[in-house]
Enzyme design. Structure first.
Site, short mmCIF file in Angstrom:
data_model
loop_
_atom_site.label_atom_id
_atom_site.label_comp_id
_atom_site.label_asym_id
_atom_site.label_seq_id
_atom_site.Cartn_x
_atom_site.Cartn_y
_atom_site.Cartn_z
N ALA A 25 -1.22 -4.87 -14.20
CA ALA A 25 -1.53 -6.08 -14.96
C ALA A 25 -2.06 -7.17 -14.04
O ALA A 25 -1.71 -8.34 -14.18
CB ALA A 25 -0.29 -6.56 -15.72
N ILE A 28 -7.91 -6.53 -12.86
CA ILE A 28 -8.51 -5.68 -13.89
C ILE A 28 -7.61 -5.62 -15.11
O ILE A 28 -8.07 -5.67 -16.26
CB ILE A 28 -8.79 -4.26 -13.35
CG1 ILE A 28 -9.91 -4.29 -12.31
CG2 ILE A 28 -9.16 -3.31 -14.48
CD1 ILE A 28 -10.22 -2.93 -11.71
N GLY A 29 -6.30 -5.51 -14.88
CA GLY A 29 -5.35 -5.35 -15.98
C GLY A 29 -5.40 -6.49 -16.98
O GLY A 29 -5.36 -6.26 -18.20
N ARG A 122 -2.03 5.71 -7.64
CA ARG A 122 -3.13 6.41 -8.30
C ARG A 122 -2.92 7.92 -8.26
O ARG A 122 -3.14 8.62 -9.26
CB ARG A 122 -4.45 6.05 -7.62
CG ARG A 122 -5.00 4.68 -7.99
CD ARG A 122 -6.41 4.53 -7.43
NE ARG A 122 -7.03 3.32 -7.93
CZ ARG A 122 -7.33 2.26 -7.18
NH1 ARG A 122 -7.02 2.26 -5.90
NH2 ARG A 122 -7.92 1.21 -7.70
N CYS A 173 -2.39 3.92 23.37
CA CYS A 173 -2.79 3.39 24.68
C CYS A 173 -3.91 2.35 24.54
O CYS A 173 -4.02 1.44 25.37
CB CYS A 173 -3.21 4.53 25.61
SG CYS A 173 -4.45 5.63 24.93
#
Length: 641
Positions: A25, A28-29, A122, A173
């Protein structure tokens, strides 16, 4: 609803009857939830683990200042209901990787729509949708770039059919001895923060690496120096944190050790500087004499945005001192044994990393960076663009309507470019590829070969680095295919903890051994073939053999798309997302969504983790009976630290 009235009757009915899962949310949500209810979708479930931050308010329009600190999912629900009170929205303030959200949970939905910002989640949603047999619409944005794709079991590639670029790492290193780029110094400064104030990690040591093979004339000397004992006259080694505590976290003593004494020690490794410009040690006293004190810059007096100004060395030394004092007080307030966690939005922590990184850059003759730049690189940030999120969320809904209308064959992977391509198109659709028969997730019998040294890899490493980190399992159970059904790893709490620090060779695992790894939450089984090797590269614990699967002929894309890497400026630009994909570090908004799946024509990668996800609880499922591992021969096992 105006939009649903414009749809064909069958599609409108399917929209009204569907139940959708929105995962995420955020940028995009928020746009997606608005688009869905205005299209006519009224039965929605939204889940997000995150809470609202002030930095979200410029683009996540469902949130206001009064909502800061509250659940994104819950506030998004409340805001949507204000302009669509007829909607039925269920909000979950939780991680989608919680075992409560099992296959049966996913089967409730007509389809799932991802608005996520991290690769681990995802991967998990991809597997859950495959197991539940529901379509998934994947999406992501990074700055002006965006992508939408459809995943359907047995019809299209899954999210993991194509390998994602591996995390960009730097040899220890290089970080400790011979940094050559600003990002090396920034990584060193973040390591230093953890070594001083956070959870110590042996892989994040910041002191000069005396075992650096490049520093020794005779290769055998590297091992000798690393194993030198007190008897040989070496000074007794103590951890950076122990030493700092013994000084009371004195800023001046810390400064002189890190930026003077350690640098002078590096200069004794003269072979390192045969073809490099040697570092120049800094001395606190010389930086704070009367002449230099007059040059110390007060941030409040700087014109313009102070975070975008590069200070002088004396000012960064002063900032280092002040930040150490502040962090020291935070530790004291938390009590004995307390630890701090680095957060890019925590001012003292960010000041510390900015100061330490810039002081090291100056020592190694690099151009110093502003706090804004250091924060971008240390926090893996690309500025988020609200318009990009809006465009991508609209495309998600369009692909969803195609699925509901039964026209999955018309679905496309769509890339949003920063600039028009040669055909003057910003949106570039590509045909969906079929499932990859070599995929270790959606193949009929997922199988993979892992090359490692069975005498060095522990059960804990197998579980955390290989199964969880590499293969994205949440709660793996591992059985050795030895005819006895020996359980090596169990997701039941405490059942196999005694195995964790033992080498896998102690359980009879050797070249050509097979392990069956099950994740009952994901309804996923992976057969793992072990390929033993005594000659693994330095700092490489394991290697997945054939990680890049062979693909069959691909359908030509409907529009040509150029392959893009971060920082390129050649027209079409669909891609960037992982903060680790290139030498100067690809930076991604850790608070935002990023391009999600890779494509043969376009390099779209996944975003960095926003936060460390909580350890998942054991998954309730029927388990095989654990059989005690053989305690037989430890034939010629060499226990290496």
């Amino acid at each position: 609803m105006a939009v649903i009235g414009a749809l064909p009757k069958e599609v409108a009915e399917a929209v009204s009857a569907s139940r959708l899962l929105v995962v995420g949310a955020g940028g995009i949500g928020c746009e997606l939830l608005k688009n869905l209810v205005l299209t006519g979708f009224t039965n929605l479930d939204v889940i997000d683990l995150d809470t609202i931050d002030v930095s979200n308010l410029n683009r996540q329009f469902l949130f206001q200042k009064k909502h800061v600190g509250r659940s994104k999912a819950q506030v998004a629900k409340e805001s949507v209901l204000q302009f669509c009170p007829d909607a039925s929205i269920t909000a979950y303030h939780d991680s989608i990787m919680n075992p409560d959200y099992n296959v049966e949970f996913f089967k409730q939905f007509t389809m799932a729509m991802n608005a996520l910002d991290n690769n681990a989640a995802r991967n998990h949603v991809n597997r859950m949708c495959l197991a539940a047999g529901i379509p998934l619409i994947e999406s992501g944005t990074a700055g002006y770039l965006g992508q939408v794709s459809v995943i359907k079991k047995g019809v299209t590639e899954c999210y993991e059919c194509q390998p994602k670029p591996t995390q960009k790492t730097f040899p220890g290193c290089t970080i400790r001895n011979t940094p050559s780029e600003p990002i090396h110094c920034i990584v060193w400064a973040k390591y230093l923060f953890n070594q001083l104030f956070g959870e110590e990690d042996a892989d994040q040591e910041v002191a000069p690496d005396i075992a650096d093979p490049e520093a020794a004339w005779d290769p055998t000397k590297a091992a000798e120096r690393a194993n030198a004992s007190n008897v040989d006259g070496d000074i007794k080694r103590v951890s950076t944190k122990q030493w700092a505590k013994s000084t009371g976290y004195d800023p001046i003593k810390l400064f002189n050790k890190l930026f003077r004494d350690d640098i002078k020690y590096l200069l004794t490794m003269d072979r390192l500087w045969r073809k490099r410009k040697p570092p120049i040690p800094l001395e606190w006293a010389s930086l704070h004499n009367k002449e230099n004190c007059s040059e110390i810059q007060n941030e409040s007096s700087l014109l313009g945005l102070k975070d975008q100004k590069v200070l002088n060395v004396a000012s960064y030394a002063q900032l280092f001192s002040k930040s150490v004092e502040t962090l020291r007080e935070q530790l004291r307030e938390k009590g004995d044994g307390a630890e701090l966690v680095w957060d890019k939005d925590d001012v003292p922590a960010m000041d510390f990393v900015t100061a330490a990184a810039n002081l090291r850059m100056h020592i190694f003759s690099m151009n110093m960076k502003s706090k804004f730049d250091v924060k971008s690189m240390a926090g893996n940030i690309i500025p988020a663009i609200a318009t990009t999120n809006a465009v991508i969320s609209g495309l998600i809904v369009l692909e969803g309507l195609k699925i509901l209308s039964g026209n999955t064959e018309q679905c496309r992977t769509v890339f949003l470019n920063k600039q028009p391509n040669p055909r003057k198109k910003l949106l570039v659709p590509c045909s969906l590829d079929p499932p990859n028969p070599s995929c270790y997730v959606c193949a009929i019998k997922p199988e993979v070969t892992v090359k490692l040294n069975v005498h060095k890899v522990t059960v804990q490493m197998l579980q955390d680095k290989i199964l969880k980190e590499k293969f994205a399992m949440v709660a793996p159970d591992v059985q050795i295919e030895d005819g006895k059904g020996t359980i090596l790893i169990s997701s039941e709490a405490g059942e196999t903890d005694a195995n964790n620090h033992r080498k896998i060779s102690e359980f009879g695992i050797r070249n050509s051994s097979q392990l069956q790894a099950d994740d009952f939450l994901q309804d996923y089984t992976l057969m793992m073939n072990i390929l033993h090797s005594d000659e693994m590269e330095k700092d490489v614990d394991f290697e997945v053999v054939g990680d890049v699967p062979e693909k069959g002929p691909q359908k030509p894309p409907e529009e040509s798309v150029k392959n893009i890497t971060n920082g390129s400026d050649d027209g079409a630009q669909p891609s960037t997302s992982k903060a680790q994909d290139q030498d100067d570090v690809l930076i991604v908004d850790s608070d935002e969504e990023s391009p999600s799946s890779s494509n043969a024509d376009v390099g779209m990668e996944s975003a960095s983790l926003k936060r460390k996800l909580p350890d998942e609880e054991a998954v309730s499922s029927t388990k095989r009976k654990r059989i005690e591992p053989p305690v037989e021969e430890d034939d010629d096992i060499i226990a290496l630290d």
